[in-house]
Design an enzyme around this catalytic site. Sequence first.
Site, PDB file in Angstrom:
ATOM      1  CE1 TYR A  46       2.106  26.199   9.751  1.00 24.41           C
ATOM      2  CE2 TYR A  46       4.408  24.738   9.102  1.00 24.41           C
ATOM      3  CZ  TYR A  46       3.027  25.577   8.996  1.00 24.41           C
ATOM      4  OH  TYR A  46       2.992  25.719   6.856  1.00 24.41           O
ATOM      5  CE  LYS A  59       6.452  31.131   9.199  1.00 28.23           C
ATOM      6  NZ  LYS A  59       6.746  29.907   8.425  1.00 28.23           N
ATOM      7  CG  ASP A  86       9.640  24.853  15.436  1.00 28.46           C
ATOM      8  OD1 ASP A  86      10.277  26.259  15.292  1.00 28.46           O
ATOM      9  OD2 ASP A  86       8.176  24.664  14.917  1.00 28.46           O
TER      10      ASP A  86
END
Length: 382
Positions: free
Chosen positions: A99, A196, A171
């Site tokens: 990310y 999210k 993650d």
Amino acid sequence: MKFNTKTIHGGQHHDPSTGAVMPPVYQTSTFVQTSPGKPLGDYEYSRASNPTRTALENALASIENGTRGLAFSSGLAATDCVLRSFKAGDEIIAMDDLYGGTYRMFTRIYKDSGIKFHFVDMNDIDKFKSLINENTKLVWVETPTNPLMKLADIEEIAKITKAKKILFAVDNTFATPYLQKPLDLGADIVMHSATKYLGGHSDVIAGALIVKDEALGEQLHFQQFATGATLGPMDSFLVLRGIKTLHLRMQRHCENGEKIAAYLDKHPKVKTVYYPGLPSHPFHEIAKRQMSGFGGMVTFTFVSGKKDDAIRFLEQLDVFTLAESLGGVESLANHPALMTHASIPEDKRKEIGITDDLVRLSVGVEDAEDLIEDLEQAFNAI
């Protein structure tokens, strides 16, 4: 409890003072003490702990099969808390596809801290092993990755890190514990951008850490308490509410994701589809082994390879919303190179495969037929 039951009941208790089924929002900064240093109950100050946040943290620990959950003001705040465990001279090995915000933190915020970062394809196990030395303190992995949907074999990496006594963090934002449980596969720390899928409704910014080792959990809690990146009670309530429908939403995300990926895989204007549920995906076998489904994130490129085609396509979408973030009930579309991963230098983006014609879809829970029709009309406009 099985997972679907855990999302609703795991680690949860009715409010002892009122019998409320859902934990109240304890919108308070502090708690009464009967005598100096003697609080009336278990709480003193909400930066240290708050009953609403505690309810969320207990739920997080339950659904990830951990012993301690911690709720943060954002996913990046959770990541930052982990990094505060290290000092100058320590080395961290990270997945090469990350990310953009994580990459930015590693390379810019911590660039002058003396911590050395290595970025590597975690499927090149020999290369990964060659980077390990006595200063290596942490391995950081996303799987599936954002945005290229690369996977890493959690169990295989965990065998290496355990043998070398190195912390291993995963993650798990894209997969969620509905599809993948890194702690069960050997990881030490699980991180979520709870903004999210855990929140699931695009109405909150939050992060989470979950661990199995109680001492590590206490260390991370102290670092969180001392630096202050805690989640407020209202946001904690929203994420907890989201978790209670996680299993229902993820089931539909997976169903729709598979349909969208299959549609894109056959479209004449699409060059490559990145979705671990497709047999053509290079890590399809890993996905089948360590995940119970393939999720709702789909990325693709155009046959033309043109950035302008990607932009024109995104501008024409109607049901899909052009916006950053992912994991909400509504479908979102994103151009990583110009949006979520713009902080990664262009040469680094090209090196790992984030091309200018790459489009990332967060497939929501709408009717798949409506989503496909929307994609088709956008393709027809280019």
